[in-house]
Structures are given as structure tokens and as C-alpha cells.
Write a protein that holds these residues in place. Structure first.
Motif, mmCIF file in Angstrom:
data_model
loop_
_atom_site.group_PDB
_atom_site.id
_atom_site.type_symbol
_atom_site.label_atom_id
_atom_site.label_comp_id
_atom_site.label_asym_id
_atom_site.label_seq_id
_atom_site.Cartn_x
_atom_site.Cartn_y
_atom_site.Cartn_z
ATOM 1 N N TYR A 183 0.852 -1.209 0.000
ATOM 2 C CA TYR A 183 0.000 0.000 0.000
ATOM 3 C C TYR A 183 0.882 1.253 0.000
ATOM 4 C CZ TYR A 183 -3.638 2.820 2.637
ATOM 5 O OH TYR A 183 -4.552 3.738 3.104
ATOM 6 N N LYS A 184 1.884 1.257 0.863
ATOM 7 C CA LYS A 184 2.793 2.397 0.917
ATOM 8 C C LYS A 184 3.712 2.431 -0.300
ATOM 9 C CE LYS A 184 3.597 1.443 5.363
ATOM 10 N NZ LYS A 184 4.162 1.456 6.725
ATOM 11 N N ALA A 218 2.029 3.828 -3.489
ATOM 12 C CA ALA A 218 1.887 5.285 -3.452
ATOM 13 C C ALA A 218 3.246 5.968 -3.583
ATOM 14 C CB ALA A 218 1.183 5.720 -2.167
ATOM 15 N N SER A 219 4.234 5.493 -2.833
ATOM 16 C CA SER A 219 5.488 6.239 -2.747
ATOM 17 C C SER A 219 6.465 5.918 -3.872
ATOM 18 C CB SER A 219 6.155 5.989 -1.387
ATOM 19 O OG SER A 219 6.515 4.631 -1.262
ATOM 20 N N ARG A 220 6.229 4.840 -4.622
ATOM 21 C CA ARG A 220 7.124 4.513 -5.732
ATOM 22 C C ARG A 220 6.471 4.708 -7.098
ATOM 23 N NH1 ARG A 220 11.218 1.097 -4.979
ATOM 24 N NH2 ARG A 220 12.007 2.312 -6.728
ATOM 25 N N PHE A 247 -2.419 5.867 -5.363
ATOM 26 C CA PHE A 247 -2.985 5.677 -4.022
ATOM 27 C C PHE A 247 -4.255 4.839 -4.168
ATOM 28 C CE2 PHE A 247 -5.128 8.097 -0.273
ATOM 29 C CZ PHE A 247 -4.689 7.160 0.641
ATOM 30 N N SER A 269 -4.612 4.988 6.058
ATOM 31 C CA SER A 269 -3.341 5.594 5.642
ATOM 32 C C SER A 269 -2.768 6.485 6.730
ATOM 33 C CB SER A 269 -3.506 6.360 4.333
ATOM 34 O OG SER A 269 -4.618 7.192 4.385
ATOM 35 N N ILE A 278 1.376 6.446 8.904
ATOM 36 C CA ILE A 278 2.441 7.445 8.804
ATOM 37 C C ILE A 278 2.161 8.552 9.811
ATOM 38 C CG2 ILE A 278 3.560 9.099 7.244
ATOM 39 C CD1 ILE A 278 2.652 7.359 4.917
#
Lengths: 350, 350
Positions: free
Chosen positions: A274-275, A278-280, A284, A326, A330
Motif C-alpha cells: 500500500y505504501k 503510493a510512494s514509488r 494511491f 493511511s 504514517i
């Protein structure tokens, strides 16, 4: 005139008659996003079919437009469903647009915040019950038997008919079926619908190949993997928190015919994916969707992919549906005084 | 291959060179949804340009793809912005995908929950400051002057270049410009970008007419309407909670050239339109977007529309970005025991 919705575009493949009303929210036509970073690392041609960009934020709009069109055609004035959230949002939106009453049964503690907001905003009568999804489904099935209310859960056969259009879109985009299709399995309707779509396109000569299906269930809600009903399903991926899938047999058949496999993935691995997504990749998606990336990473480790295969991960819902999950992952930032120096200090921190 | 993103599709109209990298999240290509119910009641041809179905859920992706492409072209390794939320989500997503560092300054109490979740999930460094949007913008402007970090707020000229593609899409769909374009005005970049787009299409012979622009600001954040900076802007529509718009002059010019008008709308009317759009048309947009419907209803009452005009309401962001506001508008249901009788009792209640 550009795109006019799924029923018009794929009429030929859908159970449409002259009397089927021309309804649409311009559902479907969602992007097949090519991976920028993970593709290279994995050595495969990785794509994400991002159905979170449907009008209500999930793939459910594909089936719902068909189910509601048929309900209207048959003179129905009301629809009902049990839902972990995505189905209810979709049913409520189409009902609002076409002036039907809409009743949605939400199981206890199973709904993401955005999905509840949607059903309420679209004006559905939302009924929250003590019990799980399977309990809710039993009640709405009972009610649809005796009352003049159309059941729009995926036991409604028009739902899977509409959902199969996602397979058409993937093929239209790639010019073929992918080598592998990775897909979340909850109620097991979508994997069955994709398989139906690929087969219909092949029979019609639109494609020459069929994909291998890779199904994934959450470890705490993996009835098909375990081959037994799960009485109290548990997973952070609420959209697939289902212990007794309605389309169980269809899914098993699709997996068998495609020489596919179905595996269970832990919540921890789902959240990692999930992270990562989104981050790569800048995408989302809701946690249940990300099980496909987690699953593909797992199968890569197991040596399933040799290299160069085209792999499509189905992302069924928008990450915005579940902001709570989410934000739990974080830490939120502390507020600082508004000076350039303070901001630069944080920027220079690694 | 189908749709390949805004830069490829509208290359001819964009500041693209041979060195501009081919980046995309498959932004743009959003639906122009025809009204089912309100059109009839208002006696106009009402459409909603639903830019909430961009990859990060707002129109900001249109400009951001262009700004990030140029940043990469120029060798930048980092981007920065001040944001009430939508810009930061978009910047963070493209930065994730193309391996840039991303810093976002969030003003105090100005961000919807979904937008914060997005920026964090996409991996941006989120810096929350004490101060309003204008304070945040001043700091990031300062930083971009002295540091090797590209500013991607709408003062970055590539942003409006990308955003103008929304006007192209509306024209491509209708085969002409609409008679009226209703649009939320916050930082005033989007109204300026639409006007640029319509004019470029007209100059290129793609359309013969230009629309009349109808701009709307929230009553508590209406600097252009009042013709003075608002020091402490207040509105539930956080995406347009801006007291000193960066593109003020451009917006005033666009309004003048189009014989348009700009009006202030109360939060109460915004919230009414927010619920109406969802419950009558099946479209869930964020509060700031719904100011366009509220504004059109207001102008209808004032006799601005004679009947039969084509009116496009721009919906800039997805309702899922702000679940808190929607859940504050409608009571959440009480849980009941899971029996058919209990459910039927609620269904039969009016």
C-alpha cells in the motif's frame, strides 16, 4: 461526442435489449497505468488497472450500471444491497441519478470512512447491523425474495456482466490479454467476471491468448485458499473481509481453467505494498487493492516470473476511500512557526 | 495503445521540446457528465466536468504533469509547494513516480483529511506551518529563489499551461465551447487557464465561440469579488480558502474579456449544493467544487439564463478528499440487531 459509458461501448457483449434504458455515470474507461519504478526492479512489464478512478471510486460502478439499468427496465423502484462499502457507494450513486430508493446494509465495523460518507451523501438509507458481511447478505437476499426491491449484490447476474468490461478494457489497451492478471478476491465476483470477459473476447477473435489468473485473499479472510468458510473474517483490507464468497465456485473454476493460483497475503505485506504503490508509483489505492502488488512481489520471490512477462495488477478502489488506514500508517507532522529558517531546517533533515 | 496522457495528447498546444520527458499518470481525460435531474428543473443543458477523477482526485494533476516534466527537463531533483491540499497531493504523486524529493507546506487548519493522507502516502515531506495559505506561499517562493528546488505552485507558468487542457477536453466533447463555464475561484489559476485554453482553441479554429465565464468565491474568502485582499479567509470550502490569489489579474482579465461575472456564495449554499449534487446527480465532489452548482442555481434565480443554454460546472476535486465535511452534514446510522424484521421496519419508515 466522446465516451458515453460502458453500456453503449460494449453493448454487443452485454445483456442489453431495446428496452434497456441508456443510463451512465461515465463509469469505466479507467487508466491502465504503466509502472515506472517497480517494473524495472522486478524485470516484468507491470501495469496497474486503476479502477479507483471510476465515478464512485471503485470497480463496482461497472457492474452497478448494468444491474441498475436492468432494474429500471424491469420497472423496479428500489434497490438493496449488503456491502462492505464499495457496492453501497455505487448503488447509492446510480439510485440517486435515476430516482430509485436505495437501501444499504453495512456490517458492523466493516466500512471505511469515505465509503460511509459516500452512501450517506448519495442519499441512500444506510442501515448498520450487528453482524458480518455474510449476515448482511443473508438478510438482503431474504428481503429481495418477498419485497418489490431489486437485489444488486453480485448474486444479481447483471453485476458480473458489467464487471467483465474491465477485462475488455485491459485487452483493448494492450492489444492482447496480459500474461498474468493479479486480482484481489473477496466475494469472488470480480475474478469470475474478468475470466468471463477474457473468454468472450477470445471467442470473438479480439484476442488470441488468455491470462493466468493470480488471486489473492487476506490471510484472515481466505476461505478459498483454505477451502473452508471463515466464520469471523479479519483483515485491515475491509473491501475483501468476506468469509463465505458468493461466487466461490465460479472463482475456483476460473483459477482452474486459467492454470492460475490463489494465495493468502498477510495484512503486514498488504500495508507494505500500500505504501510502496503510493510512494514509488504515485498511485494511491485502497488497502484491499494493494494485495495484488503484495502478491506479485511474493510470487516474484517464489520464482513464478521468469522475466519480461506482462503482469496487470487490478486496483479495485481509490485510496481516498479509507483515509483512516493511511493516516494510521504514517505519523502526521507537527506544526511549526512560519519562517523560512524553520522550514529549511526540516528540508535539510534526512 | 489508448490514451497516453495530457502531454502526448495536447503536445501541439503545450510548451514541450524534444527534451521534455514523457511523463504521465494518465491524468486528464475526465468525464463530462450530463445532468439527469437538475438540467430539466433548470431548463438548461447542464454538464459537470468532473476533474475529481484525475489520478490524485483533482484538476491539479493537469498542471502538475507539465510542471514536473519541465522540472525534470531542467535537471531539478526536488520540488516544493504551498498547498491547501490538492496541489500537494498532485506534486507528491508525480514526485514519487519520477524520483524527485517533494516538500509541501500545509497551512494551519486548512487541509482536508484525505489530502493529508495522500501527501503522506505518496512520500512527500509534509511541513505544517502556523499561518494561512498566503504565508505558506511566501515561504516557498523565498526558498525556491535561493535553493535548487523547483517551485510548483501555480506561479510556476507551466502549471496553467497544463491546466488549460481541461478547456480543450470540454470543447472536444461538446464540439464547441459551452455558453457558460461556471468555475470555483481560489488562487484564480484555473479560471485563467480555462480562458487561455478556450482562446487557443478558437485561434486554432477548433471552436468558433467563446464561453461566458462565471466565477464563484466563498463569501468568507472573496478577495476578487470584494476587490481587496482578505487577511483571514474563512470557508468550509478549504480548497478555495485563499485571501490573496496569485492569478488575480489574469482572472479579472478573463472575466472582463468573456463578459463574465464573479460572485460570492455562502457556505450554507455551498453545502446545500454539495448534498444536492450527490443525492440528485450521483456525483460526489468536494465542497469547493460544489460552489459552481450553488452559483448556477443562484444565477438562475436572478434570471441570467433564458433557457436552453449549455452550462458546464467545473468540479475540481473528488468528494472523497474530505469525508469529514460530508459526515458532519448527515447523521450516521445507529447499529441494529441483524434481523429481517428490524431492517424492514427501517425501510418502511419514511
Amino acid at each position: 461526442m466522446g465516451y458515453q459509458g460502458l453500456i453503449k461501448k460494449y453493448k454487443k457483449y452485454l445483456p442489453v435489449t431495446e428496452k434497456t434504458p441508456d443510463i451512465t455515470l461515465l463509469e469505466g474507461d479507467t487508466p491502465l497505468i504503466k509502472s515506472t519504478n517497480l517494473s524495472k526492479e522486478l524485470g516484468i512489464n507491470l501495469y496497474f488497472k486503476y479502477d479507483g478512478l471510476n465515478p464512485t471510486g471503485s470497480f463496482k460502478d461497472r457492474g452497478m450500471v448494468m444491474a441498475v439499468a436492468k432494474a429500471v427496465e424491469e420497472g423496479s423502484k428500489a434497490i438493496i444491497c449488503a456491502s462492505t462499502g464499495n457496492t453501497s457507494a455505487s448503488a447509492a450513486a446510480f439510485a440517486a441519478r435515476y430516482n430509485l430508493d436505495c437501501y444499504v446494509l453495512i456490517p458492523d465495523g466493516n466500512i471505511a470512512m469515505g465509503k460511509l460518507a459516500q452512501a450517506l451523501m448519495y442519499g441512500a438509507k444506510v442501515i448498520s447491523i450487528e453482524g458480518n458481511f455474510d449476515d448482511a447478505l443473508n438478510i438482503v437476499r431474504d428481503i429481495a425474495k418477498t419485497e418489490p426491491i431489486t437485489l444488486v449484490n453480485s448474486v444479481n447476474p447483471y453485476r458480473l456482466q458489467g464487471q467483465k468490461t474491465a477485462a475488455f478494457e485491459v485487452c483493448d489497451e494492450l492489444g492482447k490479454a496480459p500474461d498474468y492478471l493479479a486480482i484481489p478476491v473477496g466475494n469472488a465476483g470480480n475474478i469470475s467476471a474478468y475470466w468471463m470477459g477474457f473468454n468472450e473476447y477470445k471467442n470473438d477473435g479480439k484476442i488470441n491468448n488468455l491470462p493466468t489468473l493470480l488471486g489473492f485473499q487476506a490471510e484472515g479472510a481466505a476461505p478459498i485458499v483454505k477451502n473452508e468458510v471463515v466464520k469471523d473474517p479479519q483483515t485491515i483490507a475491509t473491501a475483501i473481509k468476506i468469509g463465505n464468497p458468493a461466487s466461490w465456485d465460479k472463482a475456483v473454476n476460473a483459477l482452474k481453467e486459467s492454470n492460475g493460483q490463489i494465495n493468502a497475503i498477510s495484512d503486514e505485506k498488504i500495508l507494505e505494498a500500500y505504501k510502496m504503490l503510493a510512494s514509488r508509483e504515485g498511485i494511491f489505492a485502497e488497502p484491499a487493492s494493494c494485495i495484488t502488488l503484495a502478491g506479485v512481489l511474493n510470487l516474484k520471490e517464489k520464482g513464478v516470473f521468469k522475466g519480461g512477462e506482462t503482469v496487470v495488477c487490478v486496483l479495485t478502489g481509490n485510496g481516498l476511500k479509507d483515509p483512516t488506514t493511511s493516516l494510521s500508517q504514517i505519523p502526521t507532522p507537527q506544526k511549526i512557526k512560519a519562517t523560512k529558517e524553520n522550514v529549511m531546517k526540516l528540508i535539510n533533515e534526512k
